[in-house]
Design a protein around this motif. Structure first.
Motif, mmCIF file in Angstrom:
data_model
loop_
_atom_site.group_PDB
_atom_site.id
_atom_site.type_symbol
_atom_site.label_atom_id
_atom_site.label_comp_id
_atom_site.label_asym_id
_atom_site.label_seq_id
_atom_site.Cartn_x
_atom_site.Cartn_y
_atom_site.Cartn_z
ATOM 1 N N ARG A 1 0.836 -1.209 0.000
ATOM 2 C CA ARG A 1 0.000 0.000 0.000
ATOM 3 C C ARG A 1 0.870 1.259 0.000
ATOM 4 O O ARG A 1 0.629 2.203 -0.743
ATOM 5 C CB ARG A 1 -0.923 -0.036 1.224
ATOM 6 N N GLN A 2 1.921 1.232 0.832
ATOM 7 C CA GLN A 2 2.824 2.379 0.931
ATOM 8 C C GLN A 2 3.559 2.617 -0.392
ATOM 9 O O GLN A 2 3.726 3.766 -0.827
ATOM 10 C CB GLN A 2 3.833 2.139 2.071
ATOM 11 N N ARG B 1 1.290 4.324 -2.855
ATOM 12 C CA ARG B 1 1.086 5.733 -2.506
ATOM 13 C C ARG B 1 2.312 6.582 -2.856
ATOM 14 O O ARG B 1 2.189 7.690 -3.364
ATOM 15 C CB ARG B 1 0.770 5.855 -1.010
ATOM 16 N N GLU B 2 3.515 6.034 -2.560
ATOM 17 C CA GLU B 2 4.754 6.790 -2.798
ATOM 18 C C GLU B 2 5.049 6.960 -4.281
ATOM 19 O O GLU B 2 5.740 7.894 -4.676
ATOM 20 C CB GLU B 2 5.940 6.073 -2.136
#
Length: 267
Positions: A36-37, A40-41
């Motif tokens: 997920r991170q 997003r990044e």
């Protein structure tokens, strides 16, 4: 009548033991958070990049990513998401026309197709998230297909984010060593270890907990199954298959007993 009542609980048990993406993945909280991170990044922040996800079959790679893509659907709405299973492509170079088709580009041949895609992925537009499952099927002589795909994420003004999934832990070291020389470096790595006995037990308990009434499979039986599967492979799909087969065997036995039960009143 007895079989109809019993039958429903066995049908429910077999249904919940089928390999489908659950709402919550037991034992994969860390990996889900990293995926997920990463999205997003890179997709959210419009930064090109690549991630290589490795792990043996049945360790939850595809299920985790599918869950994250569903959960982040709103965040990814302004980007293009293309998911390809490389096993279905026929040949490593088949990835290029398949990607062009998903992006609405005309199908071309050889170098012309690669140039057309490269031009498209470095032009203005939404971010493109490309997910390649069974990535090791793209290994070829000289690894030109894999290099081309991963190097696209390092081009100036690239808008490609690449996520590759495969069983082999060392595919990037073995086949993509040249990428390490680039300033952007090799793809980021995420490994899914085999499931432990405790994790497999929790997965089975959570699935079967959705069936109403008395437990269909004994708690000791679930632990026995989890222990055996974790010792051999740690493959959650195998554990689900074993339990589903056990329910089918019991269902057949109950059906036999029900049919042979004498009718009341000596009929």
């Amino acid at each position: 009548r007895l079989f109809r009542q019993e039958g429903t609980c066995y049908q429910q048990a077999k249904q919940v033991l089928h390999v489908a993406v659950p709402d919550r993945l037991q034992g994969r909280e860390r990996e889900t958070g990293i995926l997920r991170q990463f999205l997003r990044e890179h997709v959210g922040a419009r930064r090109p990049g690549s991630l290589y996800v490795s792990g043996a079959p049945g360790t939850g790679k595809t299920a985790c990513l599918s869950r994250v893509l569903l959960d982040c659907k709103d965040e990814l709405a302004r980007s293009r998401t293309v998911v390809l299973n490389c096993m279905a492509l026929g040949s490593p170079h088949g990835v290029f026309p398949a990607l062009a088709q998903h992006l609405g580009l005309p199908t071309a041949t050889g170098r012309e197709q690669i140039r057309s895609l490269e031009k498209h992925l470095t032009a203005q537009g939404p971010m493109v998230l490309l997910v390649l499952d069974e990535l090791d099927q793209l290994e070829s002589k000289g690894q030109d297909v894999l290099y081309t795909l991963f190097e696209w994420t390092q081009l100036p003004s690239s808008r490609l984010v690449l996520v590759g999934l495969a069983n082999a832990l060392d595919l990037t070291d073995r086949s993509l060593a040249r990428l390490g020389a680039h300033p952007a470096g090799s793809p980021r790595l995420l490994h899914f270890p085999p499931y432990t006995k405790e994790q497999l037990t929790r997965i089975l308990q959570e699935r079967l907990g959705q069936v109403a009434g008395d437990p269909v499979l004994d708690a000791a039986a679930l632990q026995f199954c989890a222990r055996k599967v974790s010792a051999v492979s740690g493959d959650a799909r195998k554990a689900l298959d074993v339990c589903r087969r056990a329910v089918e065997v019991v269902e057949l036995e109950v059906r036999g007993q029900t049919l042979l039960k004498p009718l009341p009143g000596g009929e």
